[in-house]
Design a protein around this motif. Structure first.
Motif, PDB file in Angstrom:
ATOM      1  N   LYS A 138      17.591  45.985  13.096  1.00  0.00           N
ATOM      2  CA  LYS A 138      18.777  46.199  13.920  1.00  0.00           C
ATOM      3  C   LYS A 138      18.836  47.596  14.534  1.00  0.00           C
ATOM      4  O   LYS A 138      19.280  47.752  15.672  1.00  0.00           O
ATOM      5  CB  LYS A 138      20.032  45.952  13.078  1.00  0.00           C
ATOM      6  N   TYR A 139      18.406  48.598  13.785  1.00  0.00           N
ATOM      7  CA  TYR A 139      18.597  49.967  14.246  1.00  0.00           C
ATOM      8  C   TYR A 139      17.299  50.639  14.690  1.00  0.00           C
ATOM      9  O   TYR A 139      17.249  51.285  15.722  1.00  0.00           O
ATOM     10  CB  TYR A 139      19.261  50.809  13.149  1.00  0.00           C
ATOM     11  N   TYR A 140      16.243  50.511  13.889  1.00  0.00           N
ATOM     12  CA  TYR A 140      15.034  51.278  14.151  1.00  0.00           C
ATOM     13  C   TYR A 140      14.228  50.740  15.328  1.00  0.00           C
ATOM     14  O   TYR A 140      13.751  51.508  16.156  1.00  0.00           O
ATOM     15  CB  TYR A 140      14.175  51.316  12.883  1.00  0.00           C
ATOM     16  N   LEU A 141      14.043  49.441  15.421  1.00  0.00           N
ATOM     17  CA  LEU A 141      13.216  48.866  16.487  1.00  0.00           C
ATOM     18  C   LEU A 141      13.828  49.017  17.873  1.00  0.00           C
ATOM     19  O   LEU A 141      13.117  49.018  18.868  1.00  0.00           O
ATOM     20  CB  LEU A 141      12.933  47.391  16.209  1.00  0.00           C
ATOM     21  N   HIS A 142      15.123  49.133  17.946  1.00  0.00           N
ATOM     22  CA  HIS A 142      15.780  49.284  19.242  1.00  0.00           C
ATOM     23  C   HIS A 142      15.817  50.735  19.720  1.00  0.00           C
ATOM     24  O   HIS A 142      16.317  51.007  20.809  1.00  0.00           O
ATOM     25  CB  HIS A 142      17.203  48.709  19.194  1.00  0.00           C
ATOM     26  N   GLU A 143      15.336  51.649  18.896  1.00  0.00           N
ATOM     27  CA  GLU A 143      15.232  53.068  19.233  1.00  0.00           C
ATOM     28  C   GLU A 143      16.563  53.654  19.712  1.00  0.00           C
ATOM     29  O   GLU A 143      16.657  54.269  20.769  1.00  0.00           O
ATOM     30  CB  GLU A 143      14.126  53.293  20.262  1.00  0.00           C
ATOM     31  N   TYR A 144      17.590  53.435  18.899  1.00  0.00           N
ATOM     32  CA  TYR A 144      18.893  54.020  19.195  1.00  0.00           C
ATOM     33  C   TYR A 144      18.863  55.512  18.909  1.00  0.00           C
ATOM     34  O   TYR A 144      18.009  55.996  18.167  1.00  0.00           O
ATOM     35  CB  TYR A 144      19.975  53.356  18.341  1.00  0.00           C
ATOM     36  N   PRO A 145      19.804  56.257  19.466  1.00  0.00           N
ATOM     37  CA  PRO A 145      19.896  57.687  19.118  1.00  0.00           C
ATOM     38  C   PRO A 145      20.177  57.864  17.620  1.00  0.00           C
ATOM     39  O   PRO A 145      20.626  56.949  16.931  1.00  0.00           O
ATOM     40  CB  PRO A 145      21.078  58.187  19.953  1.00  0.00           C
ATOM     41  N   GLU A 146      19.918  59.061  17.146  1.00  0.00           N
ATOM     42  CA  GLU A 146      20.015  59.353  15.708  1.00  0.00           C
ATOM     43  C   GLU A 146      21.402  59.074  15.137  1.00  0.00           C
ATOM     44  O   GLU A 146      21.533  58.662  13.991  1.00  0.00           O
ATOM     45  CB  GLU A 146      19.627  60.813  15.455  1.00  0.00           C
ATOM     46  N   GLN A 147      22.446  59.281  15.910  1.00  0.00           N
ATOM     47  CA  GLN A 147      23.793  59.040  15.392  1.00  0.00           C
ATOM     48  C   GLN A 147      24.012  57.572  15.058  1.00  0.00           C
ATOM     49  O   GLN A 147      24.817  57.247  14.189  1.00  0.00           O
ATOM     50  CB  GLN A 147      24.847  59.508  16.384  1.00  0.00           C
ATOM     51  N   PHE A 148      23.297  56.653  15.685  1.00  0.00           N
ATOM     52  CA  PHE A 148      23.433  55.230  15.375  1.00  0.00           C
ATOM     53  C   PHE A 148      22.459  54.784  14.295  1.00  0.00           C
ATOM     54  O   PHE A 148      22.700  53.790  13.621  1.00  0.00           O
ATOM     55  CB  PHE A 148      23.268  54.388  16.644  1.00  0.00           C
ATOM     56  N   TYR A 150      22.065  56.386  11.669  1.00  0.00           N
ATOM     57  CA  TYR A 150      22.765  56.735  10.434  1.00  0.00           C
ATOM     58  C   TYR A 150      23.386  55.509   9.771  1.00  0.00           C
ATOM     59  O   TYR A 150      23.462  55.433   8.545  1.00  0.00           O
ATOM     60  CB  TYR A 150      23.843  57.784  10.722  1.00  0.00           C
ATOM     61  N   TYR A 151      23.794  54.524  10.544  1.00  0.00           N
ATOM     62  CA  TYR A 151      24.402  53.321   9.973  1.00  0.00           C
ATOM     63  C   TYR A 151      23.414  52.608   9.051  1.00  0.00           C
ATOM     64  O   TYR A 151      23.778  52.139   7.974  1.00  0.00           O
ATOM     65  CB  TYR A 151      24.864  52.362  11.071  1.00  0.00           C
ATOM     66  N   GLY A 152      22.175  52.510   9.481  1.00  0.00           N
ATOM     67  CA  GLY A 152      21.154  51.879   8.650  1.00  0.00           C
ATOM     68  C   GLY A 152      20.778  52.717   7.443  1.00  0.00           C
ATOM     69  O   GLY A 152      20.565  52.190   6.352  1.00  0.00           O
ATOM     70  N   TYR A 153      20.696  54.038   7.640  1.00  0.00           N
ATOM     71  CA  TYR A 153      20.402  54.921   6.508  1.00  0.00           C
ATOM     72  C   TYR A 153      21.511  54.859   5.458  1.00  0.00           C
ATOM     73  O   TYR A 153      21.236  54.865   4.255  1.00  0.00           O
ATOM     74  CB  TYR A 153      20.225  56.365   6.974  1.00  0.00           C
ATOM     75  N   ALA A 154      22.738  54.789   5.898  1.00  0.00           N
ATOM     76  CA  ALA A 154      23.859  54.703   4.963  1.00  0.00           C
ATOM     77  C   ALA A 154      23.816  53.392   4.178  1.00  0.00           C
ATOM     78  O   ALA A 154      24.105  53.369   2.978  1.00  0.00           O
ATOM     79  CB  ALA A 154      25.181  54.830   5.715  1.00  0.00           C
TER      80      ALA A 154
END
Length: 185
Positions: A138-148, A150-154
């Protein structure tokens, strides 16, 4: 068989014995408080990501497109699985898992306790694997900015902290205490 005959018990499932941790009163309390702190930190990190997601603003270079991703119910599922596993693991009687329960002549009780222990840890491992997969897909493959990201890291850190909390609480509760009385007839 590699074990000496004096140590061999045909009812044992594993070759290595279950660890018997003996902690004094204060170390046991520290373990319980540490497990609670890990659990609270896990909840806090994910709630922080969910609140940040709710109040997110679009990146400054693309304000016309809006916020690219939000925390949805799919993000909550790994944490729910981990909490269910946490509850299952910590509701099991530790003496049943060891097979030390003197009042139970039922050999099936030990087997059932170990099965529920496995199911609890499987729920927690599934929650952790789900959070890693969710972060990547959801987050890493779409190459979102770092602030987004964070949702996956959390989400991943939440599930790691839930697992660590369960292990610390298990060890703190399964240690023998000087204040426990074992009555045998």
């Amino acid at each position: 068989m590699s074990l000496p005959r004096s140590n061999y018990d045909p009812r044992r499932v594993c070759v290595n014995p279950f660890p018997n941790v003996s902690l004094d009163k204060h170390k046991r309390s520290i373990g319980v408080y540490l497990a609670g702190a890990l659990f609270a930190f896990a909840c806090w990190t994910f709630w922080d990501a969910a609140i940040l997601s709710r109040h997110a603003r679009p990146p400054s270079d693309e304000p016309a497109y809006g916020v690219p991703v939000h925390v949805t119910f799919v993000d909550w599922v790994p944490g729910i699985c981990s909490v269910l596993g946490f509850i299952i693991v910590n509701l099991i009687d530790k003496d049943r898992v060891r097979g030390d329960d003197a009042f139970s002549g039922d050999g099936g009780a030990v087997w059932r306790a170990r099965l529920f222990l496995f199911i609890g840890f499987a729920f927690m491992a599934g929650g952790l694997a789900g959070s890693i997969a969710l972060h990547v897909l959801k987050y890493y493959l779409h190459e979102y900015p770092e602030q987004f990201l964070y949702y996956g890291y959390a989400n991943m850190s939440q599930n790691v902290c839930f697992m660590l909390s369960a292990v610390v609480l298990w060890l703190a509760q399964s240690s023998s205490s000087e204040y426990e009385y074992n009555l045998t007839l």
